[in-house]
Each structure stands twice: as structure tokens, then as C-alpha cells.
Design a protein around this motif. Structure first.
Motif, short mmCIF file in Angstrom:
data_model
loop_
_atom_site.label_atom_id
_atom_site.label_comp_id
_atom_site.label_asym_id
_atom_site.label_seq_id
_atom_site.Cartn_x
_atom_site.Cartn_y
_atom_site.Cartn_z
N UNK A 1 0.83 -1.21 0.00
CA UNK A 1 0.00 0.00 0.00
C UNK A 1 0.87 1.26 0.00
N UNK A 2 1.97 1.22 0.74
CA UNK A 2 2.89 2.37 0.73
C UNK A 2 3.44 2.60 -0.66
N UNK A 3 3.76 1.52 -1.37
CA UNK A 3 4.28 1.65 -2.73
C UNK A 3 3.23 2.21 -3.67
N UNK A 4 1.99 1.78 -3.50
CA UNK A 4 0.90 2.32 -4.32
C UNK A 4 0.77 3.82 -4.10
N UNK A 5 0.79 4.25 -2.84
CA UNK A 5 0.67 5.67 -2.52
C UNK A 5 1.81 6.48 -3.13
N UNK A 6 3.00 5.89 -3.18
CA UNK A 6 4.14 6.60 -3.77
C UNK A 6 4.02 6.72 -5.28
N UNK A 7 3.29 5.80 -5.91
CA UNK A 7 3.15 5.82 -7.37
C UNK A 7 1.98 6.67 -7.84
N UNK A 8 0.99 6.87 -6.99
CA UNK A 8 -0.22 7.60 -7.40
C UNK A 8 0.08 8.99 -7.98
N UNK A 9 1.03 9.77 -7.43
CA UNK A 9 1.29 11.09 -8.03
C UNK A 9 1.77 11.04 -9.47
N UNK A 10 2.28 9.89 -9.93
CA UNK A 10 2.78 9.79 -11.29
C UNK A 10 1.71 9.30 -12.28
N UNK A 11 0.52 9.00 -11.77
CA UNK A 11 -0.57 8.56 -12.63
C UNK A 11 -1.46 9.73 -13.00
N UNK A 12 -2.14 9.60 -14.12
CA UNK A 12 -3.13 10.61 -14.48
C UNK A 12 -4.30 10.53 -13.51
N UNK A 13 -5.07 11.59 -13.47
CA UNK A 13 -6.19 11.64 -12.53
C UNK A 13 -7.16 10.49 -12.74
N UNK A 14 -7.49 10.21 -14.01
CA UNK A 14 -8.45 9.15 -14.28
C UNK A 14 -7.86 7.77 -13.95
N UNK A 15 -6.52 7.64 -14.03
CA UNK A 15 -5.89 6.37 -13.71
C UNK A 15 -5.87 6.11 -12.20
N UNK A 16 -5.68 7.17 -11.43
CA UNK A 16 -5.52 7.01 -9.99
C UNK A 16 -6.83 7.10 -9.21
N UNK A 17 -7.91 7.44 -9.89
CA UNK A 17 -9.18 7.71 -9.19
C UNK A 17 -9.62 6.53 -8.33
N UNK A 18 -9.65 5.31 -8.91
CA UNK A 18 -10.12 4.15 -8.16
C UNK A 18 -9.17 3.79 -7.03
#
Length: 506
Positions: free
Chosen positions: A222-239
């Protein structure tokens, strides 16, 4: 930085009718630095300068299998791009066989593989990187028919050792599209996603994100997911964000409140669930949040008990006798059930030292205590809810003990009214209930008597004088059986005969 299309490229000597072109402006930059800029700017000039897909199509997923039959991953004979991945810029170029499966990801610091530009172009990073090459190839298509224009691309990886194998895996996915078999765990998706983002391999990014949306994560994942979210587009990270971010600011309190309601109302195994929720409340990081949810539940349960006793004490006799009796039984059962809830809530509030508001509310129940006295003077409750007096007095005793011990610092008026309104209830119960109670319950009366007397000792003497006179019911035929009452009166008389210094009048 992505190389400019106008930058002059160095040419390497021809070998066996092949031409090599070196794209050398990447030797001092990491691939992640370049692709991050390109991914966030969809109008990047290099993207707009690519040749239309009709001339050099980016191979879609559906056609990749057909292409692979003619061009295989790391095929020296058909490749027109040599890609060198390295962590150490001083490492020599190595020649690989047709397979890269033998690479040791713990020790390998560089790799050289043979790839094909049409397939590489599925990743926007390579499509932009090679766009000038496409223009050059189109202009010289006739002269290029009988030779392979081979380009060497050195890419320094801005990641820790061990990532060579992950980069090779992503490059091979450009050829195979075998996402289902390769991305088969959250750990695999989290390893591959950063590289897919660097290469701007959108199909791979989308699959990784969809996979992560659908599977459980460990705390570290989960920590790794949170670190990657800023590099995703808004529509990619929404879910992903909806999974780790509360929908509202008070979500924790709403969750706690829902758990409390479930524990006291809906669970078939109530004792176990109550113990579990009590632990959650003890361990919760915000005591103020715990205070608010407990006060909210306390007020709700108290309101139900009060309304039920009010209806029982002042029934509506407009219906027939049987209907009235059924309603009265229902009122008593409702009061008993919610009285047990109140007792559990009071215990939790005292345990967490957040019962200040509950004590104040309990001390202002003049009408509620009057209804209780009327109910307990009637014999109807004995066969319906014989434990109701014990539940009510236990709530009172818990709160009064917290006040007398200093766990709750109650104001003088609160202390005075707590005794004033609840002492008559204790007296009625003692007169009408004690004879029919179990021996184990009789100690409750003695404990509450002693607690009330301790609170009275904290009041001004004028208030104590009035309240002590109402405590005469605590006495028994044997004076030796009520030492608490004797001590309370002795304390009051001792204070009354003590003259303040400088005052000699009687």
C-alpha cells in the motif's frame, strides 16, 4: 531530456552492410527523468513531430502476435535497434544470446538487447525518441531497402540494482502482450508499473493499475501504491485513491459510530463484539473522536430509555386492557435493552476518561428519575424486567464513582444535582426492590450509598445539610451496619462546630 529532432547524430562505421546511429544525449540522464516530462505534457513537440500512423504504425495489441512471428524479442538478425540498459556507465557493452532469461537481477548492472523499432513505438517514449529516425527513413526509403539502419540507444536507469530484469520484462511485454501471466501479483504489478510509466507504455500501465485496483495489498504494498499515485493521471488514480482516501473528513467517526451501533444492537454474539469494539476505541488515536462518537451513542440510548419510562409511567388508556398491557411490556423491555446499552457506553466513556458530558447529562434528569420512582413503586415490572433497577443504578454508580474519585472533575452544581435527583431513586429501590434482589446485587446499594456520601462531603455545608437528611434511609436497626452514614454525619458536625479563625460568636 528527450533529444531534439534538430540535434546532429553521430554515425558509427558500417559493419556487414549495417548502419549504426548513436543516440548519445541520454548518457548522462536517467530514463525516468525524460519520460516523466513527456508523460505529463501531451502537447510535447516531439510527440507532435512523429510520422502519422499510416506510414509507420504503432503495433496494436491485436496485431502484435502476427508481428512476433517475423520479429522476436532480442533477435540479433532482424533488430534495427540496439538498446543498452546500464546502472554503471563504465561497464562494458555485453553481447547477449537470443534469450535474456539467464540475467541475474542481483548482480547484473548492464544489458544489451536487440529490438525492433515498430514494436518499440508502442511505447510513447520510444516513439518520440525515434521520431526523427522515422522522418529520415521515409526520405531515404529507396536507398534503405537492402540494409538495416541500426540504432544504439544507451539508457542509464535511475533506479536501484536489480531493476535490469524488470526493464527487460516490460520490453518483452511490448512483444508478447502477456500481461495476464506476467502481472500475476500485486508485487509484480508494483515492480512493473514504474518502468511502464518510464517507457510510457500505456497498455501496460493500464493493466497494472486495473490489477492493483482489484487485488488486496499488504501494508508495504500500500505504501508503494501511494508513492506511485502522483505519477498517474487523474483518471488512472481515481479508483486507487477511493480505496485509500476517506470520502469525507469524519469518516473515522462515522465508522466508529457504526461499529458501536452494530455492537450494541445488531450482533448475535454481543459480548464478543462489544469486547472487540471496546479494544478499537481504546486503541484509536484520537480521544476526541472517541469522545464524540460515544457521546452521540449515549445521548441516543438515554433518549430511548427516558421516552420508554415516560410512556410506561403515563400510559394512554384509550385502547383495550390487553393492548395497553402489551404496550407497557414493550416499553419496559425497550427501557431494559437500551439501559444495558447505556451501561456499556458509560463504562467505555469512563475507561477513556471522556465521561464529563455524560455525568452532566445524568445530573439533569429530574423528570427521568421521577418516572423511575413511579415505575419502581409499581409491581408490574418485577415479572417483566426484574433487572431494570440494577442496570439503572449501575449506570449511576459508575458515573458517581468517577466523580467521587476525581476521574471526572465535575462542577459543584453537577455534583449536587447528581445526588439530589438520583438519591430518591436509590431510596425507592432500597425500599421496594432490595428484598427481592439477589445477594450479589445488594452490595451495589451499599457502594452507591457510600459514593453519594463521599460526593456530599465535597459540597457546601448548606447543600450537604439538606442532602444528608435524605440519607437517613441508609441506616439500619443495627448502627454498626452503617458506619459510612455515621462517618458522614460526624464529618458534617465536626465542620459545623469548627469556628473560622477570628470568629468567636456561637
Amino acid at each position: 531530456m528527450i533529444p531534439s529532432t534538430s540535434k546532429k547524430r553521430q554515425r558509427l562505421p558500417h559493419h556487414r552492410h549495417t548502419t549504426a546511429a548513436l543516440i548519445d544525449s541520454f548518457s548522462d540522464k536517467t530514463i525516468s527523468e525524460s519520460s516523466k516530462k513527456l508523460r505529463r505534457a501531451s502537447s510535447h513537440p516531439l510527440l507532435s513531430s512523429t510520422i502519422p500512423s499510416s506510414s509507420h504504425p504503432i503495433l496494436p495489441s491485436s496485431s502484435s502476435t502476427t508481428t512476433i512471428t517475423a520479429t522476436s524479442f532480442n533477435d540479433l538478425n532482424t533488430a534495427d535497434v540496439i538498446l543498452r540498459l546500464f546502472l554503471d556507465s563504465t561497464a562494458p557493452i555485453i553481447n547477449l544470446s537470443d534469450s535474456v532469461s539467464s540475467i541475474d537481477n542481483n548482480h547484473q548492472s548492464n544489458a544489451q538487447i536487440y529490438l525492433h523499432s515498430p514494436i518499440l513505438r508502442r511505447a510513447k517514449y520510444f516513439s518520440a525518441l525515434l521520431s526523427d529516425r522515422w522522418l529520415h527513413a521515409k526520405e531515404n526509403s529507396e536507398s534503405a531497402e537492402n540494409k538495416i539502419d541500426r540504432y544504439l540507444i544507451p539508457l542509464k536507469l535511475g533506479v536501484a540494482p536489480g531493476s535490469i530484469e524488470v526493464h527487460l520484462t516490460v520490453l518483452e511485454l511490448l512483444y508478447t502482450n502477456d500481461f495476464i501471466n506476467i502481472i500475476n501479483s500485486a508485487a509484480a504489478a508494483l515492480d512493473i508499473l514504474p518502468v511502464a510509466l518510464e517507457f510510457l507504455f500505456d497498455e501496460c500501465v493500464n493493466y497494472c493499475v486495473k490489477y492493483l485496483e482489484a487485488v488486496p495489498w499488504s501494508e508495504e504494498e500500500e505504501k508503494r501504491v501511494l508513492n506511485l499515485i502522483p505519477f498517474l493521471r487523474e483518471e488512472e488514480s481515481e479508483e486507487l485513491l477511493t480505496r485509500v482516501s476517506p470520502a469525507r473528513d469524519d469518516s473515522c467517526e462515522e465508522m466508529l459510530h457504526g461499529l458501536i451501533l452494530a455492537a450494541i444492537h445488531n450482533s448475535p454474539n454481543m459480548a464478543t463484539v462489544k469486547a472487540f469494539v471496546a479494544k478499537l476505541l481504546r486503541d484509536f488515536s484520537s480521544r476526541e473522536s472517541a469522545r464524540r462518537v460515544l457521546e452521540r451513542a449515549f445521548e441516543t440510548s438515554l433518549k430511548i430509555v427516558k421516552e420508554s419510562l415516560e410512556e410506561y409511567s403515563s400510559p394512554d388508556f384509550r385502547g383495550d386492557h390487553n393492548e395497553t398491557e402489551a404496550i407497557q411490556r414493550l416499553n419496559l423491555h425497550t427501557a431494559m435493552t437500551n439501559g444495558r446499552h447505556l451501561l456499556w457506553l458509560v463504562e467505555r466513556m469512563i475507561e477513556l476518561r471522556v465521561a464529563d458530558s455524560a455525568v452532566k447529562d445524568w445530573s439533569e434528569q429530574a423528570s427521568f428519575t421521577a418516572d423511575l420512582q413511579r415505575a419502581f413503586r409499581d409491581d408490574a415490572w418485577r415479572n417483566i424486567v426484574p433487572g431494570l433497577p440494577v442496570v439503572v443504578l449501575r449506570c449511576t454508580c459508575k458515573l458517581a464513582n468517577a466523580v467521587a474519585s476525581g476521574t471526572i472533575l465535575a462542577a459543584r452544581q453537577v455534583r449536587m444535582k447528581l445526588v439530589k435527583y438520583w438519591l430518591p431513586v436509590l431510596t425507592v429501590c432500597k425500599d421496594n426492590v432490595l428484598s427481592s434482589m439477589l445477594p450479589s446485587h445488594k452490595s451495589l446499594y451499599l457502594e452507591l450509598e457510600e459514593t453519594f456520601l463521599r460526593i456530599i462531603s465535597t459540597l457546601p455545608m448548606s447543600d450537604a445539610q439538606v442532602l444528608l437528611q435524605q440519607c437517613l434511609s441508609f441506616s439500619t436497626r443495627n448502627v454498626e451496619d452503617c458506619p459510612h452514614l455515621v462517618a458522614a454525619f460526624n464529618t458534617w458536625f465536626r465542620r459545623a462546630t469548627n469556628q473560622p479563625q477570628g470568629d468567636t460568636d456561637c
